[in-house]
Structure formats: C-alpha cells, structure tokens
Design an enzyme around this catalytic site. Structure first.
Site, PDB file in Angstrom:
ATOM      1  N   TYR A 142       0.601   4.901   5.560  1.00 35.99           N
ATOM      2  CA  TYR A 142      -0.512   4.305   4.816  1.00 35.99           C
ATOM      3  C   TYR A 142      -0.310   4.448   3.306  1.00 35.99           C
ATOM      4  O   TYR A 142      -0.893   3.722   2.525  1.00 35.99           O
ATOM      5  CB  TYR A 142      -1.852   4.947   5.202  1.00 35.99           C
ATOM      6  CG  TYR A 142      -2.303   4.672   6.624  1.00 35.99           C
ATOM      7  CD1 TYR A 142      -1.598   3.798   7.439  1.00 35.99           C
ATOM      8  CD2 TYR A 142      -3.442   5.275   7.149  1.00 35.99           C
ATOM      9  CE1 TYR A 142      -1.986   3.548   8.736  1.00 35.99           C
ATOM     10  CE2 TYR A 142      -3.846   5.029   8.450  1.00 35.99           C
ATOM     11  CZ  TYR A 142      -3.117   4.169   9.244  1.00 35.99           C
ATOM     12  OH  TYR A 142      -3.515   3.922  10.531  1.00 35.99           O
ATOM     13  N   LYS A 187       6.833  11.164  17.412  1.00 34.05           N
ATOM     14  CA  LYS A 187       7.636  10.173  18.131  1.00 34.05           C
ATOM     15  C   LYS A 187       9.093  10.474  17.814  1.00 34.05           C
ATOM     16  O   LYS A 187       9.829   9.672  17.242  1.00 34.05           O
ATOM     17  CB  LYS A 187       7.208   8.765  17.653  1.00 34.05           C
ATOM     18  CG  LYS A 187       7.813   7.618  18.412  1.00 34.05           C
ATOM     19  CD  LYS A 187       7.241   7.428  19.796  1.00 34.05           C
ATOM     20  CE  LYS A 187       7.946   6.309  20.519  1.00 34.05           C
ATOM     21  NZ  LYS A 187       7.717   6.299  21.970  1.00 34.05           N
ATOM     22  N   ASP A 219       2.913   8.302  22.521  1.00 38.96           N
ATOM     23  CA  ASP A 219       2.504   7.370  23.582  1.00 38.96           C
ATOM     24  C   ASP A 219       2.009   8.135  24.804  1.00 38.96           C
ATOM     25  O   ASP A 219       1.005   7.767  25.433  1.00 38.96           O
ATOM     26  CB  ASP A 219       3.635   6.389  23.943  1.00 38.96           C
ATOM     27  CG  ASP A 219       5.025   7.016  23.897  1.00 38.96           C
ATOM     28  OD1 ASP A 219       5.138   8.197  23.504  1.00 38.96           O
ATOM     29  OD2 ASP A 219       5.997   6.336  24.264  1.00 38.96           O
ATOM     30  N   ASP A 243      -4.990   8.601  13.217  1.00 42.42           N
ATOM     31  CA  ASP A 243      -6.027   7.575  13.071  1.00 42.42           C
ATOM     32  C   ASP A 243      -6.314   6.954  14.440  1.00 42.42           C
ATOM     33  O   ASP A 243      -7.465   6.843  14.887  1.00 42.42           O
ATOM     34  CB  ASP A 243      -5.496   6.509  12.086  1.00 42.42           C
ATOM     35  CG  ASP A 243      -6.568   5.542  11.642  1.00 42.42           C
ATOM     36  OD1 ASP A 243      -7.748   5.763  11.957  1.00 42.42           O
ATOM     37  OD2 ASP A 243      -6.227   4.551  10.962  1.00 42.42           O
ATOM     38  N   ASP A 247      -9.688   7.807  17.225  1.00 40.90           N
ATOM     39  CA  ASP A 247     -10.655   6.794  17.688  1.00 40.90           C
ATOM     40  C   ASP A 247     -10.711   6.789  19.219  1.00 40.90           C
ATOM     41  O   ASP A 247     -11.788   6.687  19.815  1.00 40.90           O
ATOM     42  CB  ASP A 247     -10.253   5.393  17.203  1.00 40.90           C
ATOM     43  CG  ASP A 247     -10.946   5.035  15.899  1.00 40.90           C
ATOM     44  OD1 ASP A 247     -11.309   5.966  15.147  1.00 40.90           O
ATOM     45  OD2 ASP A 247     -11.124   3.830  15.624  1.00 40.90           O
TER      46      ASP A 247
END
Ligand code: NAD
Length: 359
Positions: A142, A187, A219, A243, A247
C-alpha cells in the site's frame, strides 16, 4: 486527568457513530472525574469538499499534537471519480503514516449474545472465537511505488528487516499477554518479502521462549479462519494480508458494526476507529450500529490513557445492553426479530442505553 482527543467524524455514518462515542466519553468523564476535550479534524470526502485535500497538513498536525485520535469513517460514491491521490482513503493512509502508527490491532471476538448472528455453523462458533490480528500498517504494497505505464500497472511490495522486527515484537508481546500462541502469516512459498518476514520472526522467537510460534501461508489462513477459528490466539501479518484477513475475521463474529480497532506506534498517541467504512447506504437514517466506535473509544482509554476501569465499564455496559435484548438492525437476525425475542433500536438509542448502563 485531562485529555485532548482529535475527532474525525468523516463521511457517511461517521458523524452519527462518533456522536454516540462522544456521549459515552462525556459520561465516563463525569463518572470518573476526567475532562475530555475534543478538537474537530476534517478528513476524507468532507475535507475534499471544504479544503480540496483529503487531509490538509494543518489537520494532520492537529492529530499528531493530540493525546489520541478517534475516527468515524471516510469515503463514499460522491468522491469515486477524483484522482487517486485525492481520494478520501488517501487521507487515511496519510494519517496513519504521518502519525507513525505501524501496528494495527483488531480483535475478532464473538459476543455470546450474538452467536446466532455468525454465518458459521453453530458447532464451530461453540468452539469459541477470540483472537487478535496484529497487522503491519504503514509498509508493504500500500505504501510502495504505484504506477501505470501504457497497458501495464505496477505496485511495489517492499519490507525491511527493521519494519518486520518492530511489528513482530508487537505480535510476540500481544501473545505473551494472552494465551502465548503466535501465528505468523505470509506467502513465503512465492514472495521474497515473505521469506524475509519468516526469517525475522524466527530470529525474534529466541527472545520470547514462552510464546509458541507457528507459520501459516496466507491462503491456508483464510481457509482456517472459517474452518477452525478456535485454533488462533494472535495472528501477526503484513499490511495487505492483514487488511483482507481482518475483514474475513470480523464477519465470522456476526457484524462488521461491532468491531473496534487500535493503531499505535512509538508513542501513546494512537488512532482508534471501527473497522467498517462509511456505509453510505444507511447514512443519515439513525440505524447504524455505533458499538464498534464506542468500543474503539474504550480501547483508547485502555491503551493510550491507561484508564483500565473506565474501559471495562464501557465494555460491561455494551454487554448489559445486549443481555437486555437490544439490537441495532445489523445484529438482529430475521428469525430473532420475527420471534419478538429482541427489541430493535437505532443508533442514538443504542448510545443512550450504553450510557444508562455505565455504572
Ligand atoms: P462499509 O463497511 O461502509 O459497508 C459494508 C456494509 O456493512 C454495508 O451494507 C453497510 O451498511 C454495513 N455497515 C457498515 N458499518 C455498519 C454499521 N456501523 N452499522 C450497520 N451496518 C454497517 O464498506 P463499503 O460499502 O465497502 O464502503 C463504503 C465506503 O467506505 C467506501 O467509500 C470505502 O472506501 C469506505 N471505507 C472507509 C473505511 C475507513 O474509513 N476506515 C474503511 C472501509 C471502507
């Protein structure tokens, strides 16, 4: 104690939910002998309309010079077409970076009164959902370079050892205060930044021998959060993974409207906000759930002002209001409403009931 709080009402439901949190803080001040003063800060769409900038420098300084910042939410369709660096959300990214709040803490906890609002099967919910996601907030993709060249777009994901180490420490410290289980999510089968992440976490482990460290690919983690959330105590991860996972984690607890968050850096001046957005679809109707914002104010009292009893009082009052069967629309499942088991309330009534139950 006297505390100066920078207040960002923002857009959509922001002003409504902030009004309820301030009502609660005022009552806490009255009951416990504190004086909270509020400095209004424009950020987001309303700041674009007023100042042509989602976070003017003067507004950022008001936040940096406060004792802590309470934020409602920003954004909305009205500002969708403004150029990227002027969008409302850009103000939020600048605020986090400007305050240096690198550690975001989001609890995923199910309130026993709301277990039927979780989309997960009852037997999974009954195992318990109570974990924290510690997310790195001011690095990674980001904050890397973003550019589009012809038909190709590029976003850069970069992490240094120092950035990983400081958030890693928060992960270990958080786990140390809970059930001493830390899951580091990355990852590393694909990304260099994740291999560095994993290496730094394992180096830090030697300093926290009492904490059990595990590794999980992102994942797999997304799957495990819905399959077996009870396995988690503290998850530590980088900005974008955090992020998305937070959620997902909020949804399994019932409603996005219930979850608070704190963001802290090197000082006690923190940023506190509910995890949801500005919910333009329900703005101005007095139906938003203000509990995530009110619990964010409680986190501010606990983490930035060391007001443990006061924070407990707010959390207990929320629990009592839920025990009494009061529900905003988002936490009222249809079958419960039809059976007449709970009473539907609006945003301001919810705030008032929490105040009435503070002592
Ligand atoms: P959202 O979180 O605003 O809303 C998603 C859904 O949840 C909507 O149906 C909404 O009505 C509901 N909801 C959210 N908060 C609620 C509450 N307190 N009570 C009851 N229901 C609630 O997400 P979105 O619709 O994707 O985004 C709307 C705007 O908010 C966008 O402009 C987005 O960029 C922005 N946004 C801002 C923040 C922030 O300020 N921190 C975070 C996320 C999204």
């Amino acid at each position: 104690m006297n505390k100066n709080i920078a207040v960002i009402r923002g857009d959509g439901i922001g002003p409504e939910i902030i009004a309820e949190a301030l009502k609660v803080l005022d009552k806490i001040g009255e009951l416990y002998g504190h004086k909270f003063t509020y400095t209004d800060v424009d950020m987001g769409g309303c700041a674009i309309d007023k100042w042509g900038d989602p976070l003017p420098q003067e507004m950022l300084e008001k936040c940096i010079n406060s004792d802590s910042v309470l934020l409602g939410a920003v954004g909305g369709d009205k500002w969708n077409d403004v150029p990227g660096n002027m969008r409302p959300e850009k103000g939020l990214l600048r605020l986090r970076a400007g305050m240096g709040v690198y550690s975001n803490n989001r609890p995923a906890k199910i309130w026993k009164q709301l277990s039927s609002a979780s989309p997960l099967r009852k037997e999974i919910v009954d195992e318990g959902i109570d974990f924290i996601i510690v997310r790195e907030l001011i690095g990674g993709i980001y904050f890397g370079e973003h550019k589009t060249e012809g038909d190709t777009a590029i976003d850069v994901l970069r992490y240094s050892e120092a950035e990983i180490e400081r958030i890693g420490r928060i992960g270990f410290e958080t786990a140390r205060k809970r059930n001493k289980k830390l899951c580091s999510v990355e990852k590393s089968n694909v990304l260099d930044s994740s291999r560095l992440w994993k290496k730094v976490m394992h180096k830090l482990k030697d300093e926290y021998p009492d904490v059990e460290l595990s590794d999980m690919l992102v994942d797999n983690c997304a799957m495990q959060i819905v399959k077996n959330p009870a396995q988690f105590d503290v998850i530590v991860t980088e900005n974008m993974f955090g992020d998305i996972l937070s959620d997902e984690a909020s949804m399994i607890t019932g409603s996005i409207g219930m979850i608070p968050s704190s963001s802290l850096g090197a000082t006690s001046c923190g940023l506190y906000e509910p995890i949801h957005g500005s919910a333009p679809d329900i703005a101005g109707k007095d139906i938003a759930n203000p509990i995530g914002t009110i619990l964010s104010a409680a986190m501010m009292l606990r983490f930035s002002f060391n007001m443990e009893k006061e924070a407990d009082a707010i959390e207990n009052a929320v629990s009592k209001v839920l025990d009494m069967g009061y529900r905003t629309a988002d936490i009222m499942p249809k079958d419960v409403e039809e059976a007449g088991k709970c009473k539907k309330i609006g945003c301001s009534e919810c705030g008032s009931l929490i105040i009435d139950n503070l002592n």
